[in-house]
Design an enzyme around this catalytic site. Structure first.
Site, PDB file in Angstrom:
ATOM      1  N   SER A 141       0.818  -1.207   0.000  1.00 49.52           N
ATOM      2  CA  SER A 141       0.000   0.000   0.000  1.00 49.52           C
ATOM      3  C   SER A 141       0.855   1.263   0.000  1.00 49.52           C
ATOM      4  O   SER A 141       0.490   2.274  -0.591  1.00 49.52           O
ATOM      5  CB  SER A 141      -0.933  -0.006   1.214  1.00 49.52           C
ATOM      6  OG  SER A 141      -1.835  -1.088   1.148  1.00 49.52           O
ATOM      7  N   TRP A 165       4.000  -9.935  -5.667  1.00 51.48           N
ATOM      8  CA  TRP A 165       2.573 -10.032  -5.991  1.00 51.48           C
ATOM      9  C   TRP A 165       2.298  -9.641  -7.438  1.00 51.48           C
ATOM     10  O   TRP A 165       1.306  -8.977  -7.733  1.00 51.48           O
ATOM     11  CB  TRP A 165       1.732  -9.163  -5.041  1.00 51.48           C
ATOM     12  CG  TRP A 165       2.066  -9.372  -3.605  1.00 51.48           C
ATOM     13  CD1 TRP A 165       2.658  -8.480  -2.767  1.00 51.48           C
ATOM     14  CD2 TRP A 165       1.875 -10.565  -2.842  1.00 51.48           C
ATOM     15  NE1 TRP A 165       2.843  -9.045  -1.525  1.00 51.48           N
ATOM     16  CE2 TRP A 165       2.366 -10.324  -1.540  1.00 51.48           C
ATOM     17  CE3 TRP A 165       1.331 -11.831  -3.133  1.00 51.48           C
ATOM     18  CZ2 TRP A 165       2.332 -11.279  -0.535  1.00 51.48           C
ATOM     19  CZ3 TRP A 165       1.301 -12.780  -2.124  1.00 51.48           C
ATOM     20  CH2 TRP A 165       1.790 -12.504  -0.853  1.00 51.48           C
ATOM     21  N   THR A 167       1.059 -10.279 -10.976  1.00 48.40           N
ATOM     22  CA  THR A 167       0.243 -11.109 -11.854  1.00 48.40           C
ATOM     23  C   THR A 167       0.967 -11.293 -13.176  1.00 48.40           C
ATOM     24  O   THR A 167       1.449 -10.327 -13.762  1.00 48.40           O
ATOM     25  CB  THR A 167      -1.123 -10.449 -12.093  1.00 48.40           C
ATOM     26  OG1 THR A 167      -1.785 -10.283 -10.848  1.00 48.40           O
ATOM     27  CG2 THR A 167      -1.994 -11.304 -13.013  1.00 48.40           C
ATOM     28  N   GLY A 348     -25.336 -27.177   1.355  1.00 51.03           N
ATOM     29  CA  GLY A 348     -24.150 -28.028   1.353  1.00 51.03           C
ATOM     30  C   GLY A 348     -23.489 -28.118  -0.009  1.00 51.03           C
ATOM     31  O   GLY A 348     -22.259 -28.227  -0.113  1.00 51.03           O
ATOM     32  N   GLU A 371      -4.888  -3.993  -6.450  1.00 54.01           N
ATOM     33  CA  GLU A 371      -5.015  -2.607  -6.945  1.00 54.01           C
ATOM     34  C   GLU A 371      -5.336  -1.629  -5.816  1.00 54.01           C
ATOM     35  O   GLU A 371      -6.076  -0.663  -5.983  1.00 54.01           O
ATOM     36  CB  GLU A 371      -6.107  -2.513  -8.028  1.00 54.01           C
ATOM     37  CG  GLU A 371      -5.907  -3.405  -9.221  1.00 54.01           C
ATOM     38  CD  GLU A 371      -4.858  -2.876 -10.197  1.00 54.01           C
ATOM     39  OE1 GLU A 371      -4.353  -1.762  -9.990  1.00 54.01           O
ATOM     40  OE2 GLU A 371      -4.544  -3.594 -11.154  1.00 54.01           O
TER      41      GLU A 371
END
Length: 389
Positions: A141, A165, A167, A348, A371
């Site tokens: 952050s 992190w 992607t 269930g 993001e």
């Protein structure tokens, strides 16, 4: 801009026939190729690289960018609805397109004419896949405290550090990288376009995640990676401005993906409760469950209206940072609420991997984090309302 029929399908109201044809194409591709393989490929952690190649060939990785470089010249209002459709079929694909678009932003918005001509066509329609490198192990952050460093060496820069992190980390063809070229704080950061096969660039093993197992997320290491100065994007020290501009648009992409996941969860819940009988009548006939479905649909419509409203501001050239943060916050929280309710409505069965509801729940969670966490979105919104704390 959209309504939902009794089967949970979205009926969209799009601005042009071209946009309507585009969404029809995306819907057909999703139903034919993406959705049928989603559960199995997520279970086995298979990344659908061939699908991204077909999306690129169809022009779906280039939608919001200029036509002179191979872009689709579509407004964000249309592009985001494409993302929603893809994410409803499989979040790995929708989020992957959003990340790729984010990775192209710095070059498209801040690159020179020569840089755009040299690189954008391949990035937009040449089958390439991008990644965006801002976060680090010690700065998520607090992006302005990043430590990856770029040191000038004549006409080149040498990059050293680790991003986290990421992607498409380890499989991307290019990386948009934010690195420190000056002193501490946001003014000492610069953006670079780094090829995926650069010497000294490597990736760790993908993270083991709660969901989105088909989308690789990994640390990316830069061990003395040499980057020519003509791959610097924008001015030296302008990188934090570049990053923030990209993130505002990227947050709208996450918002659209979140509504896609929520829509898929609602459609699953509607189909199950209509076909499941208890006490001699369909489950959907019980008032308590009908009210849950009504709330889910209302939240989805509100989220869709919020992200489209922000997109129209962006398309008009108006400020939209506050609205982007609101859309990301509301839509991702909505996805989580709707996914939880979908699991509950299936009982269930919702807790088993035989139905996709549990996958939607696991996938929705990450959208509240990527993001910029939703706590950061609240800080952004509050700053716009009452100023810095």
């Amino acid at each position: 801009m959209a309504t939902i029929d009794r089967a949970g399908r979205v009926r969209r109201h799009l601005p042009t026939q071209e946009a309507r044809d585009l969404l029809a194409l995306v819907g057909e591709l999703s139903e034919r190729e993406i959705r049928p393989a989603a559960a199995q490929e997520e279970a086995t952690g298979t990344f659908p690289r061939a699908t991204f190649g077909r999306l690129s060939a169809a022009g779906l990785l280039s939608l919001p960018y200029p036509g002179e470089y191979g872009g689709g010249e579509q407004p964000y209002e249309v592009y985001l609805q494409v993302l929603e459709e893809l994410a409803a079929a499989r979040l790995t694909v929708g989020l992957g397109v959003s990340v790729h678009t984010l990775a192209c932003h710095a070059l498209a918005a801040y690159g020179t004419k020569e840089q755009r001509a040299a690189h954008l066509p391949g990035m937009l329609g040449g089958g390439l896949l991008g990644a965006y490198c801002l976060s680090e192990p010690s700065s998520g952050s607090d992006a302005a405290s990043l430590r990856t460093r770029a040191v000038r060496d004549g006409g080149t820069w040498v990059l050293t550090g680790t991003k986290a992190w990421i992607t498409h980390g380890g499989i991307a063809d290019f990386y948009t990288v934010l690195a420190r070229t000056g002193g501490e704080g946001p003014r000492g950061i610069t953006a670079f376009l780094v090829p995926g096969d650069a010497a000294g660039l490597g990736a760790a093993a993908p993270e083991r995640k709660m969901g989105m197992n088909g989308s690789p997320t990994a640390q990316v290491h830069f061990d003395g990676v040499v980057v020519p100065d003509d791959r610097r994007l924008g001015e030296e020290g302008q990188g934090f401005t570049v990053a923030l501009a990209a993130l505002d648009s990227g947050r709208l992409g996450i918002a659209a993906c979140a509504i896609g996941v929520a829509q898929a969860a609602l459609s699953e819940a509607l189909a199950f409760t209509a076909g499941r009988e208890q006490f001699g009548r369909p489950v959907a006939d019980f008032q308590g469950l009908r009210f849950m479905l009504a709330d889910m649909a209302t939240q989805i419509e509100a989220g869709r209206a919020l992200y489209l409203g922000a997109a129209r501001l962006r398309d008009a050239g108006e400020p939209f940072s506050r609205q982007a943060a609101m859309a990301k916050l509301f839509c991702t929280d909505t996805a989580m609420r709707v996914a939880v309710d979908a699991v509950q409505l299936l009982g269930g069965y919702g807790y088993t991997a035989d139905f996709p509801a549990e996958r939607y729940l696991r996938e929705a969670k990450v959208l509240q984090i990527v993001e910029g966490t939703n706590e950061i979105q609240r800080s952004v919104i509050a700053r716009h309302l009452v100023g810095p704390s």
